[in-house]
Design an enzyme around this catalytic site. Structure first.
Site, PDB file in Angstrom:
ATOM      1  N   GLU A 168       0.810  -1.212   0.000  1.00 49.28           N
ATOM      2  CA  GLU A 168       0.000   0.000   0.000  1.00 49.28           C
ATOM      3  C   GLU A 168       0.848   1.268   0.000  1.00 49.28           C
ATOM      4  O   GLU A 168       0.454   2.293  -0.561  1.00 49.28           O
ATOM      5  CB  GLU A 168      -0.947   0.015   1.203  1.00 49.28           C
ATOM      6  CG  GLU A 168      -2.146  -0.928   1.063  1.00 49.28           C
ATOM      7  CD  GLU A 168      -1.800  -2.381   1.311  1.00 49.28           C
ATOM      8  OE1 GLU A 168      -0.677  -2.657   1.774  1.00 49.28           O
ATOM      9  OE2 GLU A 168      -2.650  -3.250   1.033  1.00 49.28           O
ATOM     10  N   HIS A 215     -11.392  -5.243   8.145  1.00 54.04           N
ATOM     11  CA  HIS A 215     -12.066  -5.045   6.867  1.00 54.04           C
ATOM     12  C   HIS A 215     -13.288  -4.146   7.002  1.00 54.04           C
ATOM     13  O   HIS A 215     -14.048  -4.008   6.067  1.00 54.04           O
ATOM     14  CB  HIS A 215     -12.506  -6.392   6.288  1.00 54.04           C
ATOM     15  CG  HIS A 215     -11.374  -7.224   5.758  1.00 54.04           C
ATOM     16  ND1 HIS A 215     -10.405  -7.755   6.555  1.00 54.04           N
ATOM     17  CD2 HIS A 215     -11.047  -7.599   4.497  1.00 54.04           C
ATOM     18  CE1 HIS A 215      -9.543  -8.448   5.819  1.00 54.04           C
ATOM     19  NE2 HIS A 215      -9.903  -8.362   4.567  1.00 54.04           N
TER      20      HIS A 215
HETATM   21  C1  LIG Z   1      -1.859  -4.875   4.131  1.00 53.18           C
HETATM   22  C2  LIG Z   1      -2.889  -5.693   3.472  1.00 53.18           C
HETATM   23  N1  LIG Z   1      -3.259  -5.411   2.212  1.00 53.18           N
HETATM   24  C3  LIG Z   1      -4.201  -6.145   1.601  1.00 53.18           C
HETATM   25  C4  LIG Z   1      -4.809  -7.183   2.242  1.00 53.18           C
HETATM   26  C5  LIG Z   1      -5.885  -8.015   1.538  1.00 53.18           C
HETATM   27  N2  LIG Z   1      -5.312  -9.348   1.296  1.00 53.18           N
HETATM   28  C6  LIG Z   1      -5.531 -10.367   2.136  1.00 53.18           C
HETATM   29  S1  LIG Z   1      -4.613 -11.698   1.755  1.00 53.18           S
HETATM   30  C7  LIG Z   1      -3.942 -10.944   0.410  1.00 53.18           C
HETATM   31  C8  LIG Z   1      -2.952 -11.693  -0.424  1.00 53.18           C
HETATM   32  C9  LIG Z   1      -1.880 -12.288   0.392  1.00 53.18           C
HETATM   33  O1  LIG Z   1      -1.005 -13.039  -0.401  1.00 53.18           O
HETATM   34  P1  LIG Z   1       0.152 -13.863   0.264  1.00 53.18           P
HETATM   35  O2  LIG Z   1       0.975 -12.987   1.142  1.00 53.18           O
HETATM   36  O3  LIG Z   1       0.860 -14.564  -0.831  1.00 53.18           O
HETATM   37  O4  LIG Z   1      -0.577 -14.889   1.220  1.00 53.18           O
HETATM   38  P2  LIG Z   1      -1.601 -16.031   0.824  1.00 53.18           P
HETATM   39  O5  LIG Z   1      -2.967 -15.448   0.896  1.00 53.18           O
HETATM   40  O6  LIG Z   1      -1.243 -16.504  -0.540  1.00 53.18           O
HETATM   41  O7  LIG Z   1      -1.395 -17.077   1.858  1.00 53.18           O
HETATM   42  C10 LIG Z   1      -4.428  -9.654   0.279  1.00 53.18           C
HETATM   43  C11 LIG Z   1      -4.056  -8.738  -0.808  1.00 53.18           C
HETATM   44  C12 LIG Z   1      -4.410  -7.427   3.572  1.00 53.18           C
HETATM   45  N3  LIG Z   1      -4.945  -8.406   4.294  1.00 53.18           N
HETATM   46  N4  LIG Z   1      -3.451  -6.680   4.143  1.00 53.18           N
END
Ligand SMILES: Cc1ncc(C[n+]2csc(CCOP(=O)(O)OP(=O)(O)O)c2C)c(N)n1
Ligand SMILES: Cc1ncc(C[n+]2csc(CCOP(=O)(O)OP(=O)(O)O)c2C)c(N)n1
Ligand SMILES: [Mg+2]
Ligand SMILES: [Mg+2]
Lengths: 354, 326, 326, 354
Positions: free
Chosen positions: B60, B129
């Site tokens: 972000e 959220h």
């Molecule tokens: C700071 C932040 N930005 C956006 C989100 C929304 N979000 C939740 S999980 C995710 C993707 C995460 O990807 P990764 O780190 O690869 O973990 P995975 O879900 O694949 O286990 C996003 C964008 C969040 N939870 N926190």
């Protein structure tokens, strides 16, 4: 203070291939049938929890849920290497690890069901709750490691995050601090190839995520995240390094998210079934089961008994969860500070006890 | 004219903006092939290509900083933060750069950027959220904070935000994304920023609100009408800088005011609205100004969420209090 | 008893805290051998060693996150952000974790941490070194925001902050660091948080303020006394949660109120104070509530800084307005 | 899209040693006397500005000031390699670069004197103003690079930051984006060994700052930051890579901060004079002057003429600055938005024009 800066960028190390064939000599712990059965059981338990949770969500009885389907070896491998005095800091997909740490199935259901009491673990008293913002728990791990050092506890702080989390400044700043201060912290990356709809290769141009450790002057290592033995072995070595004062390690576990990102996601919007089918062949449970069957006489009856036990346990926990009435609304204010500031008395009264 | 939900209206406005101005670009997490987690950008990458609609890495800070840099160099980025609960890593870039680039360079460079974020509770989402922290951003000089409360206002205000020469934080009440639909003319017509919307005229009490709370507030006004109380309902639309004149005029007429917002009470933007009235309309006030707001605590997990959100009943209680005050 | 400036009082309180509790640790940028850019930690690393007083890398996000992690595991970190203008990268950790760890774990873990930051203008520092954004943090449920306005209050409130079981943002008005000195007993006695300080009693008008503006406000009160106007001056001390009762009691007595703060007017914390009075003390109010605040713009570079800061004259104008109001 | 991941971790490359002795064959541009004289003159001009600025600050006629004493080769080397269509993003210690880009001495004085008009550059219209928060301009550089690509301008965004800045998440997140999106951006690190009182080695455990590029999958290179030829040559190569679509580069310039951090700092609190004296022997002006003298017949008269010109120019600019009355206070509001929102009318009136 020796600083290693080697980073393996070869194929991630594994002991068992997808067929369960032995690729190299097993570490000692993995020669014991009991240990392997425990690891396997933990993965099965996690998967059973996952499917129950998804089912509950689909029927409106749980909140949005992030399944760890296909990635069970990461959490189980990591947590099984840890000691009770270590501190675990999970992201939102490490149910397998949390269960091993002693968080109860019921607590997990409560958390995902939208009840804060799910974070009030009865057992791993000092483990952190699930971290929903991506990557913000890595600095906490550095802080926890600092506290362990300060208190003279021979523990290590272990944080797990995803491939997407490696793009966050928090991850990098914390890893850099762990390097600069030589803190006993291990950062594990659960690289499941996807950050919601964004592919691992669009997340960063780095060839491996492990090599990100080079930026912070500490060792990084890539392992096969579908091989629970490899994950555990790498974690054990990293913990040993940390405990003996040699500082932190970054471990990248290469795995794959077989399910949707969460129950709110529809992965078919952005990836092909073919890709997923191919990955199903490499998933972590089958290979260990094959090894157990081939080498340790794991029988169909053993398998069925295990599945039954897990199902019963999970169903019971789900029932308990569903039977738990919500907290009184007043708890939302009562737990904000250690004692309610005068200023909040009127609001607490308005909220009441019911 | 077409019947649109708010999320469809957002998407239509984005498409119109991409179409009309080649310098408009969209980026954020999962805004491409996935179309955004709420589908605000669905179909846009297919239509405008990946150089106009781009998935960013999960950062972000960089989303906001990228928007600052790109807008200062002539683009008109419309960036998405996936949920307002994840906007905080962007705050530094917003406060320290976006909000002040024009001021600091005496107009040589400026940041005509929009940062969109779904916000607010009511959809039983996970932790982080569901928060509403518009007041934090509304305190930052140099930022506009705009919050639509209907499909048509989402369409018109978003277009205005994109065309505005200065940075706009555009907060979308996610509870309203699919709550209702209405006829929206996809004709590229913007609505004015900095102007409040009088959603219902009335004589006995002024209800000031914005965002998703417009729903409960209008419902309260409807129930009040049944008991012969005529409530004027004002939707600020743009929270900063807001239309002080519209609120003052209304309160001068009604003499009574209740302010409704979802964010925690203390330091919420309702405080500014009340403070302004306490300075400018004191002699018109026939009763104390009441604020109906979220409690001063962390937005609870979903099981207690309903108990946190201001309800129509709480609004009615406050209205009755100010009506019966002597 | 010793004569101390505010910066010396801060240092004495830090030393006392380090001495009394082995779990207290200090970290931040340049807090070690340099003693902090304002010398708040001067001599502490020599006295308590580098494991208690640590220089961090240049990363405000990690400073805050480290404090969260360490405090949740039983330490009592007192972290420094070098200037409040650089606190924004720490906001995410404060809002998303520090402020809610106790709530979210139902008391299992908590964050007894202090984040200190010099803030406010008046020393002709470079850009970003002079802002006052206490209102942004004061809106966050779960954070305490404490602002001392004299050496003795700095000493007593800082000790209270360190001992408090929950997170405290401790903002030090840097303009006052060396402005005056007074007798401070270095005896480890804390002052109560959440209680306002009545700095001067009066009957005609209530002046509510905090931080460095206490100086101009007291000066205004002094000048008012010369023309037989008796002003009560209240220093909030703790801005969140603040001592509503103290302010209400005073305004019920005087019937008039002027609120003074350095931060920009709109959405400043003065709005909350005014809004509370507009709800609870309306019938006591004899005049509109005036706020004297910074302008709603970016804190200007040093040449125009004086024109930005609320002056005694602007306070007096407002007081005369409310006194003469009919 | 080829991605190189090589990182030099050997001694930083230099063409001239501290004595001005040639270490290897010069790049073509450095064979020209005119070019070398221009580079040398730019460094002398910068140093002259620095000492005037410090003098003005000491006598209360300028705000807190950050001198670039000893680091002139970085800014001059970088900016002299850039084209007008490139975009420059300075931290607070890159006066040398800003001057080459066309910012006037008077504008610099105005900025450091606390007057926003100092950022309203008459010449490099699209260059960014000095960035005071450490590291936050790296994401802007990514954004500027994106704008250049989008507009089809063959330019490159060049940002300079310090060793301390590498610890900020902004730096890493932006570098990662530059790698992932293959953007035409060059990040230069002015590694002067200190971040106020914190030593480079306490800032990060990474052996070099250049190797931080490994984390983001793009090339990183370390050069002798006291050798303006080396800095310029490395920058030219990086710009060329970027312009030809090969993406970003990280360049670490190893130099030393000979002065205090700013005029508000007293470096003797935290570092030994001996260390500083040793570094004075390696400073960037002397070595180039020696080379000019030895190879290009640079004379004492040339030197004196240059010093005189610089002094006159700087003094004149200082006078103009001092003679510039402050802006009317109303400007602080008038420039916030393109047009004054109704809501601010009352405040604008109160501020007035004076
Ligand atoms: C700071 C932040 N930005 C956006 C989100 C929304 N979000 C939740 S999980 C995710 C993707 C995460 O990807 P990764 O780190 O690869 O973990 P995975 O879900 O694949 O286990 C996003 C964008 C969040 N939870 N926190
Ligand atoms: C985000 C941020 N935190 C703290 C500061 C205060 N500060 C100004 S310069 C500086 C050190 C910078 O070190 P470095 O990046 O090495 O640059 P140098 O000053 O050595 O050129 C600090 C801590 C700041 N300007 N910005
Ligand atoms: Mg992932
Ligand atoms: Mg430096």
């Amino acid at each position: 203070m020796a600083r290693t800066r080697q980073t393996r960028t070869t194929d991630p190390g594994a002991y068992l291939d997808a067929e369960g064939t032995l690729l190299r000599e097993l570490p000692d712990f993995a020669k014991s049938r009991d240990t392997l059965v425990a690891l396997y059981s933990a993965m099965v338990r996690c998967r059973t929890f996952d499917s129950k949770a998804v089912a509950l969500q689909r029927t409106g009885r749980l909140g949005t849920y992030a399944s760890s389907l296909g990635q069970e070896a990461v959490g189980v491998g990591v947590a099984s290497a840890m000691a009770p005095t270590d501190v675990f800091l999970p992201s939102f997909r490490e149910h397998g690890a949390q269960l091993i740490r002693g968080v109860t199935l019921e607590e997990l259901f409560l958390f995902w069901g939208g009840d804060e009491r799910g974070n009030d673990f009865s057992l791993p008293k000092r483990d952190f709750p699930v971290c929903i913002p991506v990557g913000t728990h890595f600095p906490h791990a550095a802080g926890a490691a600092l506290a362990l050092v300060h208190k003279g506890v021979p523990g290590v702080a272990v944080a797990v995050g995803g491939d997407g989390a490696t793009s966050k400044g928090d991850f990098y700043e914390a890893l850099n601090l762990v390097g600069a201060w030589n803190l006993p912290a291990v950062f594990v990356l659960n690289n499941n190839q996807w950050s919601i709809s964004v592919r691992r290769q669009d997340q960063t141009a780095a060839q491996t995520l492990a090599q990100k450790a080079v930026a912070c002057g500490l060792p990084g290592e890539q392992v096969d995240g579908n091989d629970v033995i490899a994950v555990r072995e790498a974690t054990e070595r990293a913990l040993e390094r940390a405990r003996s004062g040699q500082g932190g390690t970054l471990i990248e576990c290469v795995t794959y998210r077989l399910g949707d990102h969460t129950t709110a996601d529809d992965a078919s919007r952005y990836r092909d079934d073919d890709e997923v089918s191919a990955q199903w062949k490499k998933e972590p449970l089958v290979r260990l089961r094959r090894h157990l069957t081939q080498v340790h006489g794991w029988s169909k009856a053993d398998e069925e008994a295990l599945l039954r036990t897990c199902r019963e346990e999970v169903d019971q926990a789900a029932e308990n969860y569903l039977a738990t009435p919500p907290e009184p609304a007043g708890e939302m204010l009562a737990n904000l500070f250690e004692s309610l500031p005068r200023d909040l008395a009127r609001q607490a009264e308005e909220l009441g006890d019911g | 004219m077409a019947e649109m939900t708010m999320i469809e209206a957002v998407r239509a406005a984005l498409a119109f903006a991409l179409e009309e101005d080649p310098d408009v670009i969209i980026f954020g997490e999962d805004v491409g092939i996935d179309g955004g987690v709420f589908r605000a950008t669905e179909g846009l990458v297919q239509r405008f290509g990946p150089s106009r609609v781009r998935d960013t890495p999960l950062s972000e800070t960089v989303i906001a900083g990228l928007a600052v840099g790109a807008s200062a160099q002539g683009l008109r980025p419309v960036a998405e933060i996936q949920f307002m609960g994840f906007i905080y890593p962007a705050v530094d870039q917003l406060v320290c750069h976006a909000a002040r680039m024009r001021n600091r360079t005496r107009g040589r460079l400026s940041c005509p950027m929009v940062l969109r974020a779904p916000f607010g509770g009511g959809i039983k989402a996970p932790e982080h959220h569901s928060e509403s922290t518009e007041a934090m951003l509304a305190h930052v000089p140099g930022l506009r904070v705009v919050i639509p409360s209907s499909p048509a206002r989402a369409y018109g205000l978003l277009l205005a935000a994109v065309r505005d020469p200065d940075p706009v934080i555009f907060l979308e009440p996610k509870r309203l994304y699919r709550a209702t639909s209405e006829e929206v003319a996809d004709n590229g017509e913007a609505l004015p920023l900095d102007s409040a919307f009088v959603l219902r005229e009335g004589a006995d009490v002024t209800l000031v609100t914005w965002g998703a709370m417009v729903v409960e507030t209008l419902e309260a006004a409807r129930q009040l009408a049944e008991v012969e109380v005529s409530a004027e309902v004002i939707d600020l639309g743009t929270v900063k800088p807001y239309d002080r004149a519209a609120v003052r005029t209304s309160v001068e007429k009604t003499g009574r005011c209740v302010i409704v917002h979802e964010a925690p009470l203390t330091g919420g933007f309702g405080a500014e609205v009340a403070a302004d009235l306490a300075e400018t309309c004191l002699t018109s006030l026939l009763a104390p100004i009441r604020r109906v707001a979220g409690y001063d605590t962390v937005m609870p997990y979903l099981r207690l969420e309903d108990r946190y959100m201001p309800s129509t009943d709480r609004i009615l209680d406050a209205v009755h209090y100010v009506l019966e005050f002597e």
